[in-house]
Design a protein around this motif. Structure first.
Motif, PDB file in Angstrom:
ATOM      1  N   UNK A  66       0.621  -1.742  -0.678  1.00  0.00           N
ATOM      2  CA  UNK A  66      -0.012  -2.525  -1.732  1.00  0.00           C
ATOM      3  C   UNK A  66      -0.966  -1.617  -2.512  1.00  0.00           C
ATOM      4  N   UNK A  67      -1.289  -2.065  -3.706  1.00  0.00           N
ATOM      5  CA  UNK A  67      -2.162  -1.310  -4.592  1.00  0.00           C
ATOM      6  C   UNK A  67      -3.614  -1.711  -4.357  1.00  0.00           C
ATOM      7  N   UNK A  68      -4.485  -0.721  -4.379  1.00  0.00           N
ATOM      8  CA  UNK A  68      -5.914  -1.006  -4.305  1.00  0.00           C
ATOM      9  C   UNK A  68      -6.396  -1.283  -2.906  1.00  0.00           C
ATOM     10  N   UNK A  69      -7.560  -1.913  -2.876  1.00  0.00           N
ATOM     11  CA  UNK A  69      -8.240  -2.231  -1.622  1.00  0.00           C
ATOM     12  C   UNK A  69      -8.259  -3.741  -1.449  1.00  0.00           C
ATOM     13  N   UNK A  70      -7.995  -4.201  -0.236  1.00  0.00           N
ATOM     14  CA  UNK A  70      -8.029  -5.639   0.033  1.00  0.00           C
ATOM     15  C   UNK A  70      -9.473  -6.138   0.017  1.00  0.00           C
ATOM     16  N   UNK A  91       7.893 -11.969   1.706  1.00  0.00           N
ATOM     17  CA  UNK A  91       8.197 -10.592   1.315  1.00  0.00           C
ATOM     18  C   UNK A  91       7.516  -9.617   2.274  1.00  0.00           C
ATOM     19  N   UNK A  92       8.144  -8.493   2.538  1.00  0.00           N
ATOM     20  CA  UNK A  92       7.635  -7.535   3.525  1.00  0.00           C
ATOM     21  C   UNK A  92       6.240  -7.006   3.177  1.00  0.00           C
ATOM     22  N   UNK A  93       5.880  -6.991   1.904  1.00  0.00           N
ATOM     23  CA  UNK A  93       4.533  -6.530   1.539  1.00  0.00           C
ATOM     24  C   UNK A  93       3.467  -7.438   2.177  1.00  0.00           C
ATOM     25  N   UNK A  94       3.795  -8.706   2.395  1.00  0.00           N
ATOM     26  CA  UNK A  94       2.852  -9.611   3.031  1.00  0.00           C
ATOM     27  C   UNK A  94       2.577  -9.180   4.477  1.00  0.00           C
ATOM     28  N   UNK A  95       3.586  -8.646   5.131  1.00  0.00           N
ATOM     29  CA  UNK A  95       3.404  -8.141   6.500  1.00  0.00           C
ATOM     30  C   UNK A  95       2.398  -6.987   6.477  1.00  0.00           C
ATOM     31  N   UNK A  98      -1.130  -8.516   5.881  1.00  0.00           N
ATOM     32  CA  UNK A  98      -1.637  -9.273   7.028  1.00  0.00           C
ATOM     33  C   UNK A  98      -1.951  -8.373   8.221  1.00  0.00           C
ATOM     34  N   UNK A  99      -1.180  -7.316   8.393  1.00  0.00           N
ATOM     35  CA  UNK A  99      -1.462  -6.377   9.482  1.00  0.00           C
ATOM     36  C   UNK A  99      -2.743  -5.582   9.228  1.00  0.00           C
ATOM     37  N   UNK A 100      -3.156  -5.484   7.961  1.00  0.00           N
ATOM     38  CA  UNK A 100      -4.374  -4.749   7.615  1.00  0.00           C
ATOM     39  C   UNK A 100      -5.626  -5.628   7.565  1.00  0.00           C
ATOM     40  N   UNK A 129       2.444 -12.214  13.152  1.00  0.00           N
ATOM     41  CA  UNK A 129       1.633 -11.101  12.652  1.00  0.00           C
ATOM     42  C   UNK A 129       0.159 -11.299  12.987  1.00  0.00           C
ATOM     43  N   UNK A 130      -0.377 -12.478  12.717  1.00  0.00           N
ATOM     44  CA  UNK A 130      -1.832 -12.645  12.835  1.00  0.00           C
ATOM     45  C   UNK A 130      -2.281 -13.174  14.188  1.00  0.00           C
TER      46      UNK A 130
END
Length: 156
Positions: A66-70, A91-95, A98-100, A129-130
């Motif tokens: 993903x782009x940027x900082x959460x 979508x896999x980007x959500x994984x 959520x892992x971060x 995941x969570x």
């Protein structure tokens, strides 16, 4: 600062519109998850076996960046995750996202937008995941569905 944060991922604008409706109804903060490597129209074409999205969704270990900082979640009590359903799952980007994130002491809810899928498999994926916490999830498609879900889930 609001005690609720809406984190969402949207490529066609459908999930964004629902996320904005949820945020407006709850007076919540909102954060759009953006992919580091932008998806082209061809990347998202599910009819092409070789499309990027097809390859990502078929690979359970794929974690697109993903782009940027959460956002910092320390000021939030509730985090609501919004996403489309791709190939029956988020979508896999959500994984990756959520892992971060550390959601262990947060109330978590999730919603999706979909043309035909139910939420049960996506909800199971998010729980995997969570961790083992209750997650109130549903496919939403309009303001009436948003209001009903927020009321029934105790979020409103």
């Amino acid at each position: 600062m609001s005690k609720t944060l809406i984190l969402y991922f949207s490529k066609t604008g459908t999930t964004k519109r629902v996320a904005e409706a949820v945020a407006s109804r709850l007076n919540a903060d909102i954060y759009s998850i953006e992919e580091e490597d932008t998806y082209s129209h061809q990347d998202l074409d599910w009819t092409l076996a070789s499309s990027r999205a097809n390859k990502e969704q078929k690979d359970s270990k794929c974690r697109p960046a993903y782009k940027g900082k959460l956002p910092d979640l320390s000021g939030y009590h509730t985090v609501i995750i919004g996403h489309p359903i791709w190939w029956g799952i988020p979508p896999r980007i959500l994984y990756t996202v959520l892992e971060d994130l550390d959601l262990s002491h947060k109330k978590v809810a999730a919603f999706a937008t979909s043309g035909g899928s139910t939420y049960s498999v996506s909800q199971d994926e998010i729980k995997n995941i969570i961790g083992p916490q209750d997650i109130e999830g549903r496919v939403l498609s309009g303001q009436n569905a948003v209001d009903k879900w927020l009321t029934e889930s105790g979020l409103l």
